[in-house]
Design a protein around this motif. Structure first.
Motif, PDB file in Angstrom:
ATOM      1  N   LEU A  53       1.039  -1.198  -0.261  1.00 37.43           N
ATOM      2  CA  LEU A  53       0.123  -0.489   0.285  1.00 37.43           C
ATOM      3  C   LEU A  53       0.845   1.446  -0.164  1.00 37.43           C
ATOM      4  CD1 LEU A  53      -2.913  -1.141   2.353  1.00 37.43           C
ATOM      5  CD2 LEU A  53      -3.095  -1.201   0.471  1.00 37.43           C
ATOM      6  N   PHE A  54       0.126   2.058  -0.697  1.00 33.61           N
ATOM      7  CA  PHE A  54       1.005   2.950  -0.772  1.00 33.61           C
ATOM      8  C   PHE A  54       0.222   4.503   1.118  1.00 33.61           C
ATOM      9  CE2 PHE A  54       1.016   3.566  -4.954  1.00 33.61           C
ATOM     10  CZ  PHE A  54       2.391   3.893  -5.894  1.00 33.61           C
ATOM     11  N   GLU A  55       1.192   4.986   1.085  1.00 39.88           N
ATOM     12  CA  GLU A  55       0.855   5.190   2.688  1.00 39.88           C
ATOM     13  C   GLU A  55       0.514   7.198   2.412  1.00 39.88           C
ATOM     14  OE1 GLU A  55       4.193   3.272   6.051  1.00 39.88           O
ATOM     15  OE2 GLU A  55       5.070   4.719   4.767  1.00 39.88           O
ATOM     16  N   LEU A  56       0.887   7.644   1.473  1.00 41.62           N
ATOM     17  CA  LEU A  56       0.620   8.899   1.460  1.00 41.62           C
ATOM     18  C   LEU A  56       0.208   9.422  -0.280  1.00 41.62           C
ATOM     19  CD1 LEU A  56       0.717  11.831   1.960  1.00 41.62           C
ATOM     20  CD2 LEU A  56       3.064  11.795   1.371  1.00 41.62           C
ATOM     21  N   LEU A  57      -0.648  10.270   0.073  1.00 35.82           N
ATOM     22  CA  LEU A  57      -0.829  10.710  -2.139  1.00 35.82           C
ATOM     23  C   LEU A  57      -0.439  11.648  -2.223  1.00 35.82           C
ATOM     24  CD1 LEU A  57      -2.295  10.370  -4.920  1.00 35.82           C
ATOM     25  CD2 LEU A  57      -3.514  10.352  -3.716  1.00 35.82           C
ATOM     26  N   ILE A  58       0.293  12.627  -2.311  1.00 36.34           N
ATOM     27  CA  ILE A  58       0.072  14.424  -3.034  1.00 36.34           C
ATOM     28  C   ILE A  58       0.143  14.193  -4.554  1.00 36.34           C
ATOM     29  CG2 ILE A  58       1.840  15.782  -3.419  1.00 36.34           C
ATOM     30  CD1 ILE A  58       4.024  14.218  -1.521  1.00 36.34           C
ATOM     31  N   THR A  59      -0.596  14.877  -4.893  1.00 40.13           N
ATOM     32  CA  THR A  59      -1.143  15.385  -6.414  1.00 40.13           C
ATOM     33  C   THR A  59      -1.712  16.825  -6.541  1.00 40.13           C
ATOM     34  OG1 THR A  59      -2.896  14.928  -7.371  1.00 40.13           O
ATOM     35  CG2 THR A  59      -4.303  15.090  -5.005  1.00 40.13           C
ATOM     36  N   ASP A  60      -1.526  17.797  -7.467  1.00 38.80           N
ATOM     37  CA  ASP A  60      -1.990  18.336  -8.096  1.00 38.80           C
ATOM     38  C   ASP A  60      -3.404  18.415  -8.715  1.00 38.80           C
ATOM     39  OD1 ASP A  60      -2.088  20.724  -9.012  1.00 38.80           O
ATOM     40  OD2 ASP A  60      -0.926  20.881 -10.976  1.00 38.80           O
ATOM     41  N   LEU A  61      -4.064  19.173  -8.493  1.00 41.98           N
ATOM     42  CA  LEU A  61      -5.612  19.580  -8.706  1.00 41.98           C
ATOM     43  C   LEU A  61      -5.955  19.226 -10.328  1.00 41.98           C
ATOM     44  CD1 LEU A  61      -6.955  22.525  -6.499  1.00 41.98           C
ATOM     45  CD2 LEU A  61      -7.123  19.551  -5.993  1.00 41.98           C
ATOM     46  N   SER A  95      -0.724  22.658  -4.640  1.00 42.47           N
ATOM     47  CA  SER A  95      -1.177  22.900  -6.241  1.00 42.47           C
ATOM     48  C   SER A  95      -1.522  24.394  -6.726  1.00 42.47           C
ATOM     49  CB  SER A  95      -2.785  23.062  -6.079  1.00 42.47           C
ATOM     50  OG  SER A  95      -3.749  23.930  -7.184  1.00 42.47           O
ATOM     51  N   GLN A  96      -1.505  25.522  -8.052  1.00 42.17           N
ATOM     52  CA  GLN A  96      -1.574  26.860  -7.672  1.00 42.17           C
ATOM     53  C   GLN A  96      -2.406  28.039  -7.516  1.00 42.17           C
ATOM     54  OE1 GLN A  96      -0.390  27.437 -11.534  1.00 42.17           O
ATOM     55  NE2 GLN A  96       1.526  27.137 -11.693  1.00 42.17           N
ATOM     56  N   GLU A  97      -4.101  26.552  -6.793  1.00 41.81           N
ATOM     57  CA  GLU A  97      -5.226  27.754  -5.978  1.00 41.81           C
ATOM     58  C   GLU A  97      -4.378  27.582  -4.925  1.00 41.81           C
ATOM     59  OE1 GLU A  97      -7.814  28.929  -5.933  1.00 41.81           O
ATOM     60  OE2 GLU A  97      -8.207  27.663  -7.384  1.00 41.81           O
ATOM     61  N   SER A  98      -4.861  28.768  -4.890  1.00 43.84           N
ATOM     62  CA  SER A  98      -5.131  30.009  -3.759  1.00 43.84           C
ATOM     63  C   SER A  98      -5.993  30.737  -3.922  1.00 43.84           C
ATOM     64  CB  SER A  98      -3.882  31.149  -3.797  1.00 43.84           C
ATOM     65  OG  SER A  98      -4.010  31.942  -5.055  1.00 43.84           O
ATOM     66  N   ARG A  99      -7.370  29.612  -3.816  1.00 47.18           N
ATOM     67  CA  ARG A  99      -8.079  30.670  -2.745  1.00 47.18           C
ATOM     68  C   ARG A  99      -8.830  30.525  -1.691  1.00 47.18           C
ATOM     69  NH1 ARG A  99     -12.265  30.236  -8.052  1.00 47.18           N
ATOM     70  NH2 ARG A  99     -11.519  28.304  -8.481  1.00 47.18           N
ATOM     71  N   PRO A 100      -9.190  30.539  -0.590  1.00 44.05           N
ATOM     72  CA  PRO A 100      -9.253  29.772   0.703  1.00 44.05           C
ATOM     73  C   PRO A 100      -9.945  29.769   0.588  1.00 44.05           C
ATOM     74  CG  PRO A 100      -8.200  32.472   0.987  1.00 44.05           C
ATOM     75  CD  PRO A 100      -8.590  32.454  -0.342  1.00 44.05           C
ATOM     76  N   ASP A 101     -11.477  29.702  -0.294  1.00 42.48           N
ATOM     77  CA  ASP A 101     -12.603  29.244  -0.445  1.00 42.48           C
ATOM     78  C   ASP A 101     -12.343  27.871  -1.112  1.00 42.48           C
ATOM     79  OD1 ASP A 101     -14.574  30.743   0.981  1.00 42.48           O
ATOM     80  OD2 ASP A 101     -14.541  32.302  -0.533  1.00 42.48           O
ATOM     81  N   LYS A 102     -11.515  27.955  -1.895  1.00 40.51           N
ATOM     82  CA  LYS A 102     -11.737  26.219  -2.278  1.00 40.51           C
ATOM     83  C   LYS A 102     -10.749  25.804  -2.027  1.00 40.51           C
ATOM     84  CE  LYS A 102     -11.292  23.955  -7.075  1.00 40.51           C
ATOM     85  NZ  LYS A 102     -10.961  24.133  -8.446  1.00 40.51           N
ATOM     86  N   ILE A 103     -10.020  25.990  -1.118  1.00 38.39           N
ATOM     87  CA  ILE A 103      -8.822  25.210  -0.252  1.00 38.39           C
ATOM     88  C   ILE A 103     -10.169  24.545   0.951  1.00 38.39           C
ATOM     89  CG2 ILE A 103      -6.776  25.467   0.762  1.00 38.39           C
ATOM     90  CD1 ILE A 103      -5.965  27.437  -1.125  1.00 38.39           C
ATOM     91  N   VAL A 116       0.032  21.815   0.178  1.00 42.10           N
ATOM     92  CA  VAL A 116       0.468  23.001  -0.489  1.00 42.10           C
ATOM     93  C   VAL A 116       0.732  23.989  -1.298  1.00 42.10           C
ATOM     94  CG1 VAL A 116       3.401  23.519  -0.481  1.00 42.10           C
ATOM     95  CG2 VAL A 116       2.309  21.570   0.808  1.00 42.10           C
ATOM     96  N   CYS A 117       0.881  25.745  -1.762  1.00 43.52           N
ATOM     97  CA  CYS A 117       0.821  26.306  -2.846  1.00 43.52           C
ATOM     98  C   CYS A 117       1.759  26.160  -3.250  1.00 43.52           C
ATOM     99  CB  CYS A 117       0.209  28.012  -2.300  1.00 43.52           C
ATOM    100  SG  CYS A 117      -1.382  27.733  -2.141  1.00 43.52           S
ATOM    101  N   LYS A 118       1.528  26.192  -4.684  1.00 39.33           N
ATOM    102  CA  LYS A 118       2.858  26.179  -5.820  1.00 39.33           C
ATOM    103  C   LYS A 118       3.372  27.544  -5.436  1.00 39.33           C
ATOM    104  CE  LYS A 118       2.170  22.663  -8.718  1.00 39.33           C
ATOM    105  NZ  LYS A 118       1.618  21.910  -9.625  1.00 39.33           N
ATOM    106  N   GLY A 119       5.258  27.857  -4.908  1.00 40.56           N
ATOM    107  CA  GLY A 119       5.556  29.145  -5.423  1.00 40.56           C
ATOM    108  C   GLY A 119       6.169  29.008  -3.898  1.00 40.56           C
ATOM    109  N   GLN A 120       6.918  30.874  -3.943  1.00 34.41           N
ATOM    110  CA  GLN A 120       8.136  30.875  -3.944  1.00 34.41           C
ATOM    111  C   GLN A 120       8.381  30.223  -2.326  1.00 34.41           C
ATOM    112  OE1 GLN A 120       8.830  34.883  -2.687  1.00 34.41           O
ATOM    113  NE2 GLN A 120      10.993  34.946  -2.348  1.00 34.41           N
TER     114      GLN A 120
END
Length: 221
Positions: A53-61, A95-103, A116-120
């Motif tokens: 089994l995988f223990e962790l999934l890291i995915t983009d949206l 993901s690059q998505e940064s809208r608080p409501d969606k997160i 995690v938001c992609k960025g600096q």
């Protein structure tokens, strides 16, 4: 620390970046990569079938379209399908998505463990997120923690039900009749009218069509 991780990310540079961070900063080396949701799902299913089994999934949206027909076209669909089979797998959205409501919706509706938001500062934040999730913490990004409560829309099950009914084309009066027939409370016209009006105000929607479009874009429906 996690010993086996599945990474779903369609941009090769970002994919390699995640793998490097996990290798160098978190000392995770059993990492499987996928550029499309369907590929990630197939790798997950094989591992699950083999008892590895995988223990962790890291995915983009979001994932770019491909010439192949994809059954799952978003990270949300991937998370939902994987969680149906392995409910306890840890999930981090990157993901690059940064809208608080969606997160915030992803935490509420999908019960993800970290974001995690992609960025600096993404590298440092990803390290902290993975470590925190491993410890059992729910790791919220600054985009949510720094937002005031007034800026985040919290929906309960009744709100979601109303949105689903409106999305299917039912009027407020028809929803009232349906609730009364099913003996679901509250079901008074005044209560439904107030709840729907609040949804309009919360999402700054001009009409029902606009409201439904907004909540679908946020992934609530």
């Amino acid at each position: 620390m996690f010993t086996k991780v599945l990474v779903a990310e369609d941009y090769e540079i970002a994919n390699q970046g995640i793998v490097k961070v996990l290798n160098d900063e978190v000392d995770i080396h059993n990492i499987h990569e996928a550029k499309y949701c369907d590929d990630a799902y197939l790798k997950f299913r094989k591992a699950h079938k083999d008892g590895e089994l995988f223990e962790l999934l890291i995915t983009d949206l979001s994932f770019k379209e491909d010439h192949k027909v994809q059954i799952r076209t978003s990270g949300i669909e991937l998370i939902q399908d994987i969680r149906k089979i392995q409910p306890d797998i840890k999930v981090i959205v990157y993901s690059q998505e940064s809208r608080p409501d969606k997160i915030n919706m992803l935490f509420q509706k999908l019960n993800i463990n970290g974001y995690v938001c992609k960025g600096q500062h993404a590298v440092k934040e990803l390290v902290n997120c993975v470590q925190g999730v491993y410890k059992g913490d729910t790791v919220l990004p600054a985009e949510v923690t720094d937002a005031t409560k007034d800026n985040i829309i919290n929906l309960d099950d009744f709100d979601i039900m109303l949105l689903e009914e409106l999305a299917q084309g039912f009027t407020k009066k028809e929803i009232v009749q349906k609730l009364k027939k099913q003996k679901i409370s509250p079901n008074s016209e005044s209560t439904i009218d107030k709840r729907v009006s609040k949804l309009f105000d919360d999402f700054k929607a001009k009409n029902t069509t606009h409201l439904v479009a907004i909540v679908k874009d946020l992934g609530l429906l």
